[in-house]
Design an enzyme around this catalytic site. Structure first.
Site, PDB file in Angstrom:
ATOM      1  N   CYS A 107       0.907  -1.165  -0.090  1.00 15.89           N
ATOM      2  CA  CYS A 107       0.062  -0.009  -0.221  1.00 15.89           C
ATOM      3  C   CYS A 107       0.776   1.344  -0.147  1.00 15.89           C
ATOM      4  O   CYS A 107       1.897   1.341   0.860  1.00 15.89           O
ATOM      5  CB  CYS A 107      -0.994  -0.112   1.306  1.00 15.89           C
ATOM      6  SG  CYS A 107      -2.047   1.336   1.427  1.00 15.89           S
ATOM      7  N   HIS A 141      -9.285  -3.383  -3.191  1.00 19.47           N
ATOM      8  CA  HIS A 141      -7.977  -2.609  -2.370  1.00 19.47           C
ATOM      9  C   HIS A 141      -8.372  -1.394  -2.359  1.00 19.47           C
ATOM     10  O   HIS A 141      -8.413  -0.516  -1.027  1.00 19.47           O
ATOM     11  CB  HIS A 141      -6.669  -2.984  -2.827  1.00 19.47           C
ATOM     12  CG  HIS A 141      -5.563  -2.286  -2.266  1.00 19.47           C
ATOM     13  ND1 HIS A 141      -4.567  -2.687  -1.287  1.00 19.47           N
ATOM     14  CD2 HIS A 141      -5.476  -0.871  -1.999  1.00 19.47           C
ATOM     15  CE1 HIS A 141      -3.853  -1.919  -0.630  1.00 19.47           C
ATOM     16  NE2 HIS A 141      -4.325  -0.925  -1.056  1.00 19.47           N
ATOM     17  N   GLU A 142      -8.781  -0.500  -3.497  1.00 23.11           N
ATOM     18  CA  GLU A 142      -9.217   0.893  -3.255  1.00 23.11           C
ATOM     19  C   GLU A 142     -10.368   1.206  -2.843  1.00 23.11           C
ATOM     20  O   GLU A 142     -10.615   2.227  -2.274  1.00 23.11           O
ATOM     21  CB  GLU A 142      -9.056   1.363  -5.099  1.00 23.11           C
ATOM     22  CG  GLU A 142      -7.838   1.152  -5.650  1.00 23.11           C
ATOM     23  CD  GLU A 142      -6.487   1.597  -4.730  1.00 23.11           C
ATOM     24  OE1 GLU A 142      -5.598   0.939  -4.900  1.00 23.11           O
ATOM     25  OE2 GLU A 142      -6.810   2.523  -4.111  1.00 23.11           O
ATOM     26  N   HIS A 183     -10.227   1.268   0.917  1.00 23.57           N
ATOM     27  CA  HIS A 183      -9.723   2.738   1.378  1.00 23.57           C
ATOM     28  C   HIS A 183     -10.895   3.621   1.631  1.00 23.57           C
ATOM     29  O   HIS A 183     -10.689   4.560   2.728  1.00 23.57           O
ATOM     30  CB  HIS A 183      -8.810   3.134   0.424  1.00 23.57           C
ATOM     31  CG  HIS A 183      -7.274   2.837   0.569  1.00 23.57           C
ATOM     32  ND1 HIS A 183      -6.790   2.881   1.878  1.00 23.57           N
ATOM     33  CD2 HIS A 183      -6.482   2.331  -0.216  1.00 23.57           C
ATOM     34  CE1 HIS A 183      -5.272   2.340   1.577  1.00 23.57           C
ATOM     35  NE2 HIS A 183      -5.181   1.924   0.368  1.00 23.57           N
TER      36      HIS A 183
END
Ligand code: K2U
Ligand code: NI
EC number: 3.5.1.88
Length: 183
Positions: free
Chosen positions: A110, A153-154, A157
């Protein structure tokens, strides 16, 4: 241009918050920011520019990582089957997903985490994402494999979730249940 100085590192509470939805149609300010986020990814993958500005390569970037708690992500990468993905997306959401899981055998990293955190990160193997793109159009993306991993993953966030939240710290490389490895 966005450089590593603009990237928020773990420990900053913004990375653990749920980001706010972006009012649609997107205004010029949000469009410009999302365009800059996409440019960061392109720059970070250009050897000369990355070296010149000390950019860590990235295939995805979420607005909280540049200190903005807004539901915006950028992705720029080529999938293992050669399909190109290059998007700036407002308010991305997973509208459906497989039961089956998948994980990168390399584990994940990351841009906001300046350390190695080894271990498998089990994610959905297939997802369908709806979002609004930089032109203000609604997009619907059916994703699998590496692309599904990057988008999850994004989007994580935007919900204050970090990749290492999924790692089994007792046995980081234990085969996750009902999950297929992505080499
Ligand atoms: O921090 C971010 O959100 C960007 C991550 C996204 C990501 C990491 C691992 C797996 C899927 C997505 C960066 O791209 S980490 C650096 C990187 C660069 C090239 C390829 C893979 C990971
Ligand atoms: Ni990240």
């Amino acid at each position: 241009m966005i450089t590593m100085d603009d990237i928020i590192r773990e420990g900053n509470p913004i990375l653990n918050k749920t980001a706010e939805a972006v009012p649609l149609p997107p205004n010029k300010e949000d469009i410009d920011i999302l365009t800059e986020m996409l440019d960061y990814l392109k720059n970070s993958q250009d050897e000369k520019i990355a070296e010149q500005y000390g950019l860590r390569p990235g295939v995805g970037l979420a607005a909280p990582q540049i200190g903005l708690s807004k539901r915006m992500i950028a992705v720029h990468f080529e999938d293992f089957d050669g399909k190109q993905y290059s998007y700036g997306l407002f308010n991305p959401r997973i509208i459906s997903h497989s039961v089956e899981k998948a994980y990168l055998t390399t584990g994940e990293g990351c841009l906001s985490v300046d350390r190695e955190v080894p271990g498998y990160v089990p994610r959905y193997a297939r997802i369908t994402v709806k979002a609004t793109d930089l032109d203000g159009n609604e997009v619907k993306l059916r994703l699998r494999g590496y692309a599904a991993i990057v988008f999850q993953h994004e989007i994580d966030h935007l919900n204050g979730v970090m990749f290492y939240d999924y790692i089994n710290h007792e046995n980081p490389f234990e085969e996750p249940e009902n999950a297929k490895p992505i080499e």
